[in-house]
Design a protein around this motif. Structure first.
Motif, PDB file in Angstrom:
ATOM      1  N   ALA A 109       0.827  -1.200   0.000  1.00 13.10           N
ATOM      2  CA  ALA A 109       0.000   0.000   0.000  1.00 13.10           C
ATOM      3  C   ALA A 109       0.864   1.255   0.000  1.00 13.10           C
ATOM      4  N   GLU A 110       1.959   1.247   0.785  1.00 13.85           N
ATOM      5  CA  GLU A 110       2.853   2.403   0.794  1.00 13.85           C
ATOM      6  C   GLU A 110       3.528   2.592  -0.561  1.00 13.85           C
ATOM      7  N   GLN A 111       3.896   1.493  -1.200  1.00  7.37           N
ATOM      8  CA  GLN A 111       4.501   1.579  -2.534  1.00  7.37           C
ATOM      9  C   GLN A 111       3.517   2.183  -3.531  1.00  7.37           C
ATOM     10  N   ALA A 112       2.262   1.773  -3.443  1.00 10.19           N
ATOM     11  CA  ALA A 112       1.262   2.327  -4.350  1.00 10.19           C
ATOM     12  C   ALA A 112       1.053   3.811  -4.101  1.00 10.19           C
ATOM     13  N   GLU A 113       1.098   4.229  -2.850  1.00 10.67           N
ATOM     14  CA  GLU A 113       0.964   5.646  -2.540  1.00 10.67           C
ATOM     15  C   GLU A 113       2.141   6.437  -3.119  1.00 10.67           C
ATOM     16  N   ALA A 114       3.341   5.878  -3.020  1.00 10.72           N
ATOM     17  CA  ALA A 114       4.516   6.561  -3.582  1.00 10.72           C
ATOM     18  C   ALA A 114       4.403   6.677  -5.096  1.00 10.72           C
ATOM     19  N   GLU A 115       3.940   5.614  -5.738  1.00  6.38           N
ATOM     20  CA  GLU A 115       3.748   5.658  -7.182  1.00  6.38           C
ATOM     21  C   GLU A 115       2.713   6.716  -7.548  1.00  6.38           C
ATOM     22  N   PHE A 116       1.696   6.846  -6.731  1.00  2.00           N
ATOM     23  CA  PHE A 116       0.656   7.837  -7.003  1.00  2.00           C
ATOM     24  C   PHE A 116       1.211   9.255  -6.895  1.00  2.00           C
ATOM     25  N   ARG A 117       2.023   9.496  -5.881  1.00  2.00           N
ATOM     26  CA  ARG A 117       2.602  10.831  -5.736  1.00  2.00           C
ATOM     27  C   ARG A 117       3.560  11.146  -6.885  1.00  2.00           C
ATOM     28  N   ALA A 118       4.342  10.142  -7.271  1.00  2.00           N
ATOM     29  CA  ALA A 118       5.261  10.351  -8.399  1.00  2.00           C
ATOM     30  C   ALA A 118       4.491  10.616  -9.685  1.00  2.00           C
ATOM     31  N   VAL A 175       4.747  13.936 -12.221  1.00  2.00           N
ATOM     32  CA  VAL A 175       5.040  13.792 -13.645  1.00  2.00           C
ATOM     33  C   VAL A 175       3.926  14.395 -14.486  1.00  2.00           C
ATOM     34  N   LEU A 176       2.668  14.176 -14.072  1.00  3.36           N
ATOM     35  CA  LEU A 176       1.557  14.734 -14.814  1.00  3.36           C
ATOM     36  C   LEU A 176       1.564  16.265 -14.771  1.00  3.36           C
ATOM     37  N   ALA A 177       1.910  16.824 -13.634  1.00  5.66           N
ATOM     38  CA  ALA A 177       1.967  18.287 -13.537  1.00  5.66           C
ATOM     39  C   ALA A 177       3.038  18.852 -14.480  1.00  5.66           C
ATOM     40  N   GLN A 178       4.199  18.186 -14.529  1.00  6.98           N
ATOM     41  CA  GLN A 178       5.280  18.642 -15.410  1.00  6.98           C
ATOM     42  C   GLN A 178       4.882  18.477 -16.872  1.00  6.98           C
ATOM     43  N   ALA A 179       4.274  17.354 -17.215  1.00  3.99           N
ATOM     44  CA  ALA A 179       3.887  17.108 -18.604  1.00  3.99           C
ATOM     45  C   ALA A 179       2.782  18.055 -19.038  1.00  3.99           C
ATOM     46  N   ALA A 180       1.869  18.341 -18.150  1.00  6.87           N
ATOM     47  CA  ALA A 180       0.782  19.258 -18.496  1.00  6.87           C
ATOM     48  C   ALA A 180       1.318  20.668 -18.742  1.00  6.87           C
ATOM     49  N   ALA A 181       2.306  21.094 -17.936  1.00  8.99           N
ATOM     50  CA  ALA A 181       2.902  22.422 -18.142  1.00  8.99           C
ATOM     51  C   ALA A 181       3.653  22.489 -19.458  1.00  8.99           C
ATOM     52  N   ALA A 182       4.393  21.418 -19.792  1.00 16.04           N
ATOM     53  CA  ALA A 182       5.127  21.388 -21.056  1.00 16.04           C
ATOM     54  C   ALA A 182       4.168  21.424 -22.240  1.00 16.04           C
ATOM     55  N   GLU A 233       0.511  10.272 -21.590  1.00 13.84           N
ATOM     56  CA  GLU A 233       1.145   9.167 -20.863  1.00 13.84           C
ATOM     57  C   GLU A 233       1.162   9.431 -19.365  1.00 13.84           C
ATOM     58  N   ALA A 234       1.385  10.678 -18.986  1.00 15.18           N
ATOM     59  CA  ALA A 234       1.402  11.027 -17.570  1.00 15.18           C
ATOM     60  C   ALA A 234       0.011  10.871 -16.946  1.00 15.18           C
ATOM     61  N   ARG A 235      -0.993  11.254 -17.705  1.00 14.38           N
ATOM     62  CA  ARG A 235      -2.354  11.078 -17.196  1.00 14.38           C
ATOM     63  C   ARG A 235      -2.689   9.585 -17.002  1.00 14.38           C
ATOM     64  N   ALA A 236      -2.319   8.753 -17.963  1.00 12.57           N
ATOM     65  CA  ALA A 236      -2.565   7.309 -17.854  1.00 12.57           C
ATOM     66  C   ALA A 236      -1.806   6.712 -16.668  1.00 12.57           C
ATOM     67  N   ARG A 237      -0.561   7.224 -16.480  1.00  9.43           N
ATOM     68  CA  ARG A 237       0.222   6.712 -15.343  1.00  9.43           C
ATOM     69  C   ARG A 237      -0.443   7.091 -14.025  1.00  9.43           C
ATOM     70  N   LEU A 238      -0.984   8.290 -13.935  1.00 13.06           N
ATOM     71  CA  LEU A 238      -1.663   8.699 -12.708  1.00 13.06           C
ATOM     72  C   LEU A 238      -2.920   7.868 -12.479  1.00 13.06           C
TER      73      LEU A 238
END
Length: 368
Positions: A108-117, A121-128, A155-160
């Motif tokens: 569960a902690e690993q999944a939370e970390a993946e979610f934050r990452a 990434v989505l915020a950076q990709a959306a700005a670009a 891709e960032a949205r799908a990852r999120l």
């Protein structure tokens, strides 16, 4: 003096003759009275009892739950605690057993970390992507660079989205570490112990539901038709005076190869808390279309050119001849369907020599 003596002798003679005649008269009266007193005739009687022509059949069965669920963990792991024992009553939502949660919490902690990452990434990709759109609108960049920015943002949205689902799954898995009852019932088996490693779906605890109970019996093939169409009732050995209505719910399509009987399950809609699982029950099957008849010995039937009749005896020892309706004749018995009342006493021996005007004395009574 002579005359007096003769008169005295004559008087004594007359007195003797009178006494003799009186004795003879009294003896004759006693003989007549003795002839008139007729002793009562001893008879053997039977009590009439009507019952179904097709007799009821009874079978020994067992009270079982209609639904018995094998419950197991939805995730693999090591059993930390077992919280129930066999025979314990459980309610909806009550914990039954737990798994070691260390690995599940790490996931569960690993999944939370993946979610934050993925969120970063989505915020950076959306700005670009937004910058590429602005530059393309001013003509300072190419369409290829804009398409590349859009692909990175998608891709960032799908990852999120994938990270969100992973968080939900790991949280669910963590909740699955506690096995809870989904219905009210009684624990009939515990197949795990603390320290045991179990697989996903492996049976851990067996729970019998209280919703409905049934009687399970083995029916011979000759009575399968009656089991389907007849009237069934169940009595418990612990309550022999109370009957429960039963209805056939299921019957095996094939006979048991060893006993040649069919396993039948009869539901008990009126069974309460006093009907416990595992109790011994007696299932009775009756034919609803059968006629009620009484069986008596053939020697009880009286017929001299007229209708078949029976001699009934009342409490005062008086007999009466009553015609009866004969259903059939058997080797030793006669089957009647009417003519005499339930519980009547009828003479079963010597009816051909019985005088209706004569009182009888019951020396024995039989039940049929």
């Amino acid at each position: 003096m002579l005359v007096r003596s003769i008169l005295a002798s004559y008087s004594r003679l007359l007195a003797g003759i009178s006494l003799a005649l009186l004795a003879i008269a009294l003896a004759g009266c006693n003989e007549i009275a003795a002839e008139k007193v007729v002793p009562s005739r001893p008879v053997l009687v039977a009590t009439v009892h009507y019952e179904a022509e097709s007799p009821e059949r009874s079978f020994v069965g067992t009270i079982k739950p209609r639904v018995e669920t094998d419950m197991g963990f939805r995730v693999p792991g090591k059993v930390a605690r077992r919280l129930v024992e066999v025979g314990q009553t459980v309610d909806v939502g009550q914990p039954l057993a737990t798994l070691d949660e260390v690995d599940l919490k790490l996931q569960a902690e690993q999944a939370e970390a993946e979610f934050r990452a993925a969120t970063g990434v989505l915020a950076q990709a959306a700005a670009a992507e937004q910058r590429a759109k602005d530059l393309r609108a001013k003509g300072w960049t190419t369409d290829a660079q804009l398409d590349q920015s859009r692909a990175a943002a998608d891709e960032a949205r799908a990852r999120l989205n994938r990270a969100e689902r992973s968080v939900e799954l790991t949280n669910n898995s963590l909740s699955y570490a506690t096995l809870v009852a989904d219905t009210r019932g009684v624990v009939t088996a515990t197949l795990i112990d603390a320290g045991q490693v179990v697989a996903s779906g492996q049976t851990a605890v067996r729970v019998a539901r209280f919703a409905e109970k049934e009687a399970v019996v083995a029916i011979p093939e000759t009575l399968v038709g009656r089991a389907k169409d007849g009237v069934a009732s169940v009595t418990l050995w612990s309550e022999p005076d109370r009957k429960y209505a039963a209805k056939l719910r299921e019957i095996a399509p094939a006979a048991d190869p060893a006993t040649r009987t069919y396993l039948a399950k009869f539901s008990l809609p009126d069974a309460g808390e006093n009907v416990s699982l595992g109790m011994t029950a007696t299932l009775t099957l009756a034919d609803p279309l059968t006629e009620r008849v009484a069986r008596l010995p053939l020697s009880a039937l009286f017929s001299e050119g007229g209708d078949p009749s029976l001699y009934t005896v009342d409490a005062q020892g008086e007999v009466a001849l009553k015609p009866v309706v004969v259903k059939s004749y058997e080797s030793n018995d006669v089957v009647i369907s009417g003519g005499v009342d339930e519980g009547a006493k009828v003479v079963v021996l010597g009816v051909q020599k019985l005088d209706p005007a004569q009182k009888v004395r019951v020396v024995s009574s039989l039940s049929f």
